[in-house]
Design a protein around this motif. Sequence first.
Motif, short mmCIF file in Angstrom:
data_model
loop_
_atom_site.label_atom_id
_atom_site.label_comp_id
_atom_site.label_asym_id
_atom_site.label_seq_id
_atom_site.Cartn_x
_atom_site.Cartn_y
_atom_site.Cartn_z
N UNK A 49 25.78 -50.10 -2.88
CA UNK A 49 26.23 -50.82 -3.17
C UNK A 49 27.42 -50.47 -3.69
N UNK A 50 26.89 -49.73 -5.50
CA UNK A 50 27.89 -49.02 -5.62
C UNK A 50 28.84 -47.93 -5.14
N UNK A 61 33.98 -56.75 1.46
CA UNK A 61 33.76 -57.36 1.54
C UNK A 61 33.16 -58.15 0.40
N UNK A 62 33.21 -59.81 0.74
CA UNK A 62 32.57 -60.43 -0.06
C UNK A 62 31.37 -61.11 0.27
N UNK A 63 30.38 -61.66 0.54
CA UNK A 63 28.89 -61.81 0.89
C UNK A 63 29.41 -62.96 0.65
N UNK A 64 28.74 -63.86 1.70
CA UNK A 64 28.26 -65.88 1.40
C UNK A 64 29.66 -66.48 0.70
N UNK A 114 37.28 -48.87 -3.66
CA UNK A 114 38.27 -48.31 -4.92
C UNK A 114 38.87 -47.38 -3.86
N UNK A 115 38.46 -46.38 -3.98
CA UNK A 115 39.09 -44.60 -3.38
C UNK A 115 40.16 -45.14 -1.89
N UNK A 116 39.99 -46.20 -1.80
CA UNK A 116 40.26 -46.35 -0.26
C UNK A 116 41.75 -47.28 -0.19
#
Length: 113
Positions: free
Chosen positions: A51-52, A66-69, A59-61
């Motif tokens: 996850x990290x 994506x936010x789940x649920x 963040x780098x790109x």
Amino acid sequence: MKYLEYKGYTGSIEYSPQDSLLYGKVLGVKGLISYEGETGKHLEEDFKEAVDTYLAHCKETGISPEKPFKGSFNVRIPAKLHQKAALLAMEAKTSLNNFVAEAIRYRVEKDPA
């Protein structure tokens, strides 16, 4: 524990007898974020690292993770069931969305995951 939880992400817990290995993937996202471990502790550590790593890559790109649920989804049901639910919702003076949410809430509270 049926699932792993970290920073708003939920991960599955599976076992491969052939490999004598625990493994899983982050649920509720389109992309594949997977992890593995020889013990529960190793699985959880690799899940958090996955996850990290995903969040750092986003963040780098400069892309939004994506936010789940997210709280919205499409449901396909038979037309007759749709009609009955819509009419019951109208009779109850509520929206179809609230009617469906209440039905799901009832089922989830009856049999929590």
